[in-house]
Write a protein that holds these residues in place. Structure first.
Motif, PDB file in Angstrom:
ATOM      1  N   SER A  62      31.011  51.178  39.840  1.00  0.00           N
ATOM      2  CA  SER A  62      31.649  49.909  39.692  1.00  0.00           C
ATOM      3  C   SER A  62      32.957  50.063  38.716  1.00  0.00           C
ATOM      4  CB  SER A  62      30.833  48.677  39.348  1.00  0.00           C
ATOM      5  OG  SER A  62      30.334  48.867  38.016  1.00  0.00           O
ATOM      6  N   SER A  76      35.590  41.840  36.738  1.00  0.00           N
ATOM      7  CA  SER A  76      34.877  40.829  37.374  1.00  0.00           C
ATOM      8  C   SER A  76      34.460  40.795  38.762  1.00  0.00           C
ATOM      9  CB  SER A  76      35.521  39.612  37.089  1.00  0.00           C
ATOM     10  OG  SER A  76      36.791  39.401  37.881  1.00  0.00           O
ATOM     11  N   ILE A  77      35.401  41.685  39.335  1.00  0.00           N
ATOM     12  CA  ILE A  77      35.022  41.901  41.009  1.00  0.00           C
ATOM     13  C   ILE A  77      33.952  42.832  41.134  1.00  0.00           C
ATOM     14  CG2 ILE A  77      36.179  42.513  43.041  1.00  0.00           C
ATOM     15  CD1 ILE A  77      38.548  41.229  42.297  1.00  0.00           C
ATOM     16  N   TYR A  78      34.357  43.911  40.699  1.00  0.00           N
ATOM     17  CA  TYR A  78      33.401  45.149  41.101  1.00  0.00           C
ATOM     18  C   TYR A  78      32.055  45.441  40.027  1.00  0.00           C
ATOM     19  CZ  TYR A  78      37.124  46.536  44.071  1.00  0.00           C
ATOM     20  OH  TYR A  78      37.853  46.637  45.257  1.00  0.00           O
ATOM     21  N   PHE A 104      39.631  43.186  38.059  1.00  0.00           N
ATOM     22  CA  PHE A 104      38.763  44.047  38.727  1.00  0.00           C
ATOM     23  C   PHE A 104      37.494  44.159  38.312  1.00  0.00           C
ATOM     24  CE2 PHE A 104      42.923  45.222  40.780  1.00  0.00           C
ATOM     25  CZ  PHE A 104      42.646  45.209  42.090  1.00  0.00           C
TER      26      PHE A 104
END
Length: 226
Positions: free
Chosen positions: A80, A62-64, A60
Protein backbone atom coordinates in the motif's frame (compact mmCIF):
# COMPACT_ATOMS: atom_id res chain seq x y z
CA UNK A 1 1.96 5.91 34.45
CA UNK A 2 0.36 3.82 31.72
CA UNK A 3 -1.06 6.98 30.18
CA UNK A 4 2.39 8.55 29.99
CA UNK A 5 3.84 5.42 28.42
CA UNK A 6 1.03 5.34 25.87
CA UNK A 7 1.58 8.99 24.97
CA UNK A 8 5.33 8.40 24.69
CA UNK A 9 4.75 5.47 22.37
CA UNK A 10 2.32 7.52 20.26
CA UNK A 11 4.95 10.23 19.91
CA UNK A 12 7.52 7.57 18.95
CA UNK A 13 5.34 6.23 16.13
CA UNK A 14 4.48 9.75 14.98
CA UNK A 15 8.20 10.54 14.82
CA UNK A 16 8.89 7.36 12.83
CA UNK A 17 6.06 8.12 10.38
CA UNK A 18 7.25 11.69 9.85
CA UNK A 19 10.81 10.43 9.27
CA UNK A 20 9.53 7.92 6.70
CA UNK A 21 7.56 10.53 4.76
CA UNK A 22 10.41 13.05 4.87
CA UNK A 23 12.89 10.46 3.62
CA UNK A 24 10.60 9.48 0.73
CA UNK A 25 10.22 13.12 -0.27
CA UNK A 26 13.96 13.79 0.12
CA UNK A 27 14.77 10.85 -2.16
CA UNK A 28 12.48 12.27 -4.84
CA UNK A 29 13.84 15.79 -4.51
CA UNK A 30 17.52 14.83 -4.48
CA UNK A 31 17.25 12.23 -7.26
CA UNK A 32 15.48 14.59 -9.66
CA UNK A 33 17.43 17.57 -8.39
CA UNK A 34 20.55 16.32 -10.17
CA UNK A 35 19.01 17.39 -13.46
CA UNK A 36 16.54 19.94 -12.10
CA UNK A 37 18.69 22.22 -9.97
CA UNK A 38 15.77 24.35 -8.80
CA UNK A 39 14.63 21.40 -6.65
CA UNK A 40 17.69 21.52 -4.40
CA UNK A 41 17.86 25.25 -3.80
CA UNK A 42 15.36 27.74 -2.44
CA UNK A 43 13.06 28.57 -5.32
CA UNK A 44 9.44 28.70 -6.37
CA UNK A 45 9.86 25.33 -8.08
CA UNK A 46 11.15 23.76 -4.86
CA UNK A 47 8.27 25.16 -2.80
CA UNK A 48 5.56 24.09 -5.23
CA UNK A 49 7.08 20.62 -5.68
CA UNK A 50 7.32 20.02 -1.93
CA UNK A 51 3.75 21.23 -1.43
CA UNK A 52 2.49 18.99 -4.23
CA UNK A 53 4.36 15.97 -2.89
CA UNK A 54 2.95 16.47 0.62
CA UNK A 55 -0.66 17.07 -0.41
CA UNK A 56 -0.78 14.32 -3.03
CA UNK A 57 1.16 11.94 -0.79
CA UNK A 58 -1.26 12.34 2.11
CA UNK A 59 -4.18 11.84 -0.27
CA UNK A 60 -2.85 8.55 -1.67
CA UNK A 61 -1.75 7.30 1.75
CA UNK A 62 -5.32 7.79 2.98
CA UNK A 63 -6.60 5.89 -0.08
CA UNK A 64 -4.22 2.93 -0.21
CA UNK A 65 -3.32 2.55 3.45
CA UNK A 66 -1.21 4.14 6.13
CA UNK A 67 1.95 3.07 7.86
CA UNK A 68 -0.09 1.12 10.43
CA UNK A 69 2.44 -1.30 11.86
CA UNK A 70 1.04 -3.70 14.42
CA UNK A 71 -2.33 -3.75 12.69
CA UNK A 72 -1.24 -5.21 9.38
CA UNK A 73 1.52 -7.52 8.25
CA UNK A 74 4.61 -6.06 6.65
CA UNK A 75 3.85 -7.13 3.07
CA UNK A 76 0.45 -5.37 2.88
CA UNK A 77 2.03 -2.25 4.37
CA UNK A 78 4.82 -2.35 1.77
CA UNK A 79 2.31 -2.85 -1.05
CA UNK A 80 0.00 0.00 0.00
CA UNK A 81 2.80 2.44 0.83
CA UNK A 82 4.63 1.61 -2.42
CA UNK A 83 1.44 2.28 -4.42
CA UNK A 84 0.92 5.58 -2.63
CA UNK A 85 4.55 6.60 -3.23
CA UNK A 86 4.37 5.56 -6.89
CA UNK A 87 1.34 7.68 -7.73
CA UNK A 88 2.66 10.57 -5.64
CA UNK A 89 5.91 10.47 -7.61
CA UNK A 90 4.11 10.33 -10.95
CA UNK A 91 1.85 13.29 -10.24
CA UNK A 92 4.62 15.37 -8.67
CA UNK A 93 6.91 14.53 -11.59
CA UNK A 94 4.25 15.58 -14.12
CA UNK A 95 3.75 18.85 -12.25
CA UNK A 96 7.52 19.44 -12.27
CA UNK A 97 7.73 18.82 -16.02
CA UNK A 98 4.91 21.32 -16.56
CA UNK A 99 6.76 23.95 -14.52
CA UNK A 100 9.93 23.28 -16.51
CA UNK A 101 8.09 24.23 -19.70
CA UNK A 102 8.96 27.91 -20.03
CA UNK A 103 6.99 28.56 -23.21
CA UNK A 104 3.23 28.45 -23.78
CA UNK A 105 3.70 26.16 -26.78
CA UNK A 106 2.45 22.63 -26.07
CA UNK A 107 5.26 21.29 -28.27
CA UNK A 108 7.86 22.47 -25.74
CA UNK A 109 6.58 20.04 -23.09
CA UNK A 110 9.03 17.17 -22.53
CA UNK A 111 9.36 14.25 -20.15
CA UNK A 112 12.97 14.33 -18.96
CA UNK A 113 14.84 12.83 -15.97
CA UNK A 114 12.92 9.57 -16.38
CA UNK A 115 15.95 7.56 -15.27
CA UNK A 116 16.24 9.70 -12.13
CA UNK A 117 12.55 9.12 -11.43
CA UNK A 118 13.02 5.36 -11.75
CA UNK A 119 16.02 5.44 -9.40
CA UNK A 120 14.01 7.48 -6.88
CA UNK A 121 11.18 4.94 -6.96
CA UNK A 122 13.59 2.04 -6.40
CA UNK A 123 15.23 3.79 -3.44
CA UNK A 124 11.83 4.65 -1.99
CA UNK A 125 10.75 1.02 -2.25
CA UNK A 126 13.86 -0.07 -0.35
CA UNK A 127 13.14 2.49 2.40
CA UNK A 128 9.47 1.43 2.63
CA UNK A 129 10.43 -2.25 2.96
CA UNK A 130 12.94 -1.42 5.69
CA UNK A 131 10.51 0.76 7.66
CA UNK A 132 7.66 -1.77 7.35
CA UNK A 133 9.63 -4.78 8.59
CA UNK A 134 11.64 -2.83 11.19
CA UNK A 135 8.49 -1.06 12.41
CA UNK A 136 6.56 -4.30 12.90
CA UNK A 137 9.57 -5.88 14.60
CA UNK A 138 9.76 -2.93 17.02
CA UNK A 139 6.01 -2.95 17.63
CA UNK A 140 5.90 -6.62 18.57
CA UNK A 141 8.98 -6.21 20.71
CA UNK A 142 7.08 -3.60 22.72
CA UNK A 143 3.69 -5.36 22.66
CA UNK A 144 3.00 -8.96 23.59
CA UNK A 145 0.29 -10.79 21.59
CA UNK A 146 -3.23 -10.04 22.77
CA UNK A 147 -4.77 -12.77 24.90
CA UNK A 148 -7.82 -13.87 22.95
CA UNK A 149 -10.70 -16.31 23.35
CA UNK A 150 -12.91 -17.84 20.69
CA UNK A 151 -16.61 -18.45 21.16
CA UNK A 152 -18.26 -20.50 18.42
CA UNK A 153 -20.86 -23.19 17.78
CA UNK A 154 -19.10 -26.16 16.17
CA UNK A 155 -15.78 -27.74 15.32
CA UNK A 156 -16.25 -26.79 11.68
CA UNK A 157 -16.69 -23.13 12.59
CA UNK A 158 -13.71 -23.33 14.95
CA UNK A 159 -11.48 -24.67 12.19
CA UNK A 160 -12.61 -21.87 9.88
CA UNK A 161 -11.84 -19.03 12.29
CA UNK A 162 -8.61 -20.57 13.56
CA UNK A 163 -7.21 -20.58 10.03
CA UNK A 164 -7.63 -16.82 9.98
CA UNK A 165 -6.40 -16.05 13.49
CA UNK A 166 -3.29 -18.24 13.27
CA UNK A 167 -2.06 -16.10 10.38
CA UNK A 168 -1.59 -13.35 12.97
CA UNK A 169 0.35 -15.19 15.67
CA UNK A 170 2.23 -12.03 16.65
CA UNK A 171 -1.01 -10.13 17.21
CA UNK A 172 -3.13 -12.80 18.92
CA UNK A 173 -2.48 -15.65 21.31
CA UNK A 174 -5.44 -18.06 21.54
CA UNK A 175 -5.84 -18.85 25.26
CA UNK A 176 -9.22 -20.56 25.23
CA UNK A 177 -12.06 -21.88 23.07
CA UNK A 178 -15.66 -22.04 24.25
CA UNK A 179 -19.02 -23.25 22.99
CA UNK A 180 -21.61 -20.47 23.10
CA UNK A 181 -23.95 -22.78 25.08
CA UNK A 182 -21.63 -22.95 28.09
CA UNK A 183 -22.99 -21.52 31.34
CA UNK A 184 -21.51 -18.36 32.87
CA UNK A 185 -19.56 -17.78 29.69
CA UNK A 186 -18.93 -14.11 30.39
CA UNK A 187 -17.10 -14.96 33.62
CA UNK A 188 -14.65 -17.08 31.64
CA UNK A 189 -13.70 -14.11 29.45
CA UNK A 190 -12.65 -11.84 32.31
CA UNK A 191 -8.92 -11.81 31.49
CA UNK A 192 -9.35 -11.64 27.71
CA UNK A 193 -7.94 -8.77 25.67
CA UNK A 194 -9.87 -9.81 22.56
CA UNK A 195 -12.90 -12.02 21.98
CA UNK A 196 -13.83 -13.60 18.65
CA UNK A 197 -17.50 -14.56 18.22
CA UNK A 198 -18.02 -16.78 15.20
CA UNK A 199 -21.35 -18.10 13.93
CA UNK A 200 -23.30 -17.91 17.16
CA UNK A 201 -26.98 -16.96 17.41
CA UNK A 202 -27.87 -13.28 17.58
CA UNK A 203 -29.16 -13.20 21.21
CA UNK A 204 -25.93 -14.72 22.59
CA UNK A 205 -23.83 -12.60 20.27
CA UNK A 206 -25.51 -9.38 21.44
CA UNK A 207 -25.12 -10.38 25.09
CA UNK A 208 -21.41 -11.15 24.75
CA UNK A 209 -20.77 -8.11 22.57
CA UNK A 210 -22.35 -5.82 25.17
CA UNK A 211 -20.26 -7.49 27.87
CA UNK A 212 -17.07 -6.85 25.90
CA UNK A 213 -17.99 -3.21 25.29
CA UNK A 214 -18.78 -2.64 28.97
CA UNK A 215 -15.45 -4.17 30.00
CA UNK A 216 -13.38 -2.50 27.27
CA UNK A 217 -12.44 -5.68 25.48
CA UNK A 218 -11.88 -5.90 21.74
CA UNK A 219 -14.60 -7.98 20.11
CA UNK A 220 -14.96 -9.28 16.55
CA UNK A 221 -17.87 -11.17 15.07
CA UNK A 222 -19.38 -12.15 11.75
CA UNK A 223 -22.87 -10.71 11.30
CA UNK A 224 -24.19 -13.17 8.72
CA UNK A 225 -25.79 -15.75 10.99
CA UNK A 226 -29.51 -15.32 11.78
Amino acid sequence: MRGKLKRSESLLWLFIKVCLYIILMAIFMISLGRENHALVRLSRTMGITISTFIVVGLLFVSIYGKYDVGRRKSKPIVFSMALAAFFTDIITYAQLMIMNTITPSVYAFRFVSIKALFIAMCLQLFVIVFFAYAGNALFFKIHKPEKCYIVTSSQENLDAILRGILKYRKQYSVEGIFDYKEKDLASKLVDADTVFLYNIPIPQRCELTNYCYRNRKNVYFNPEIE
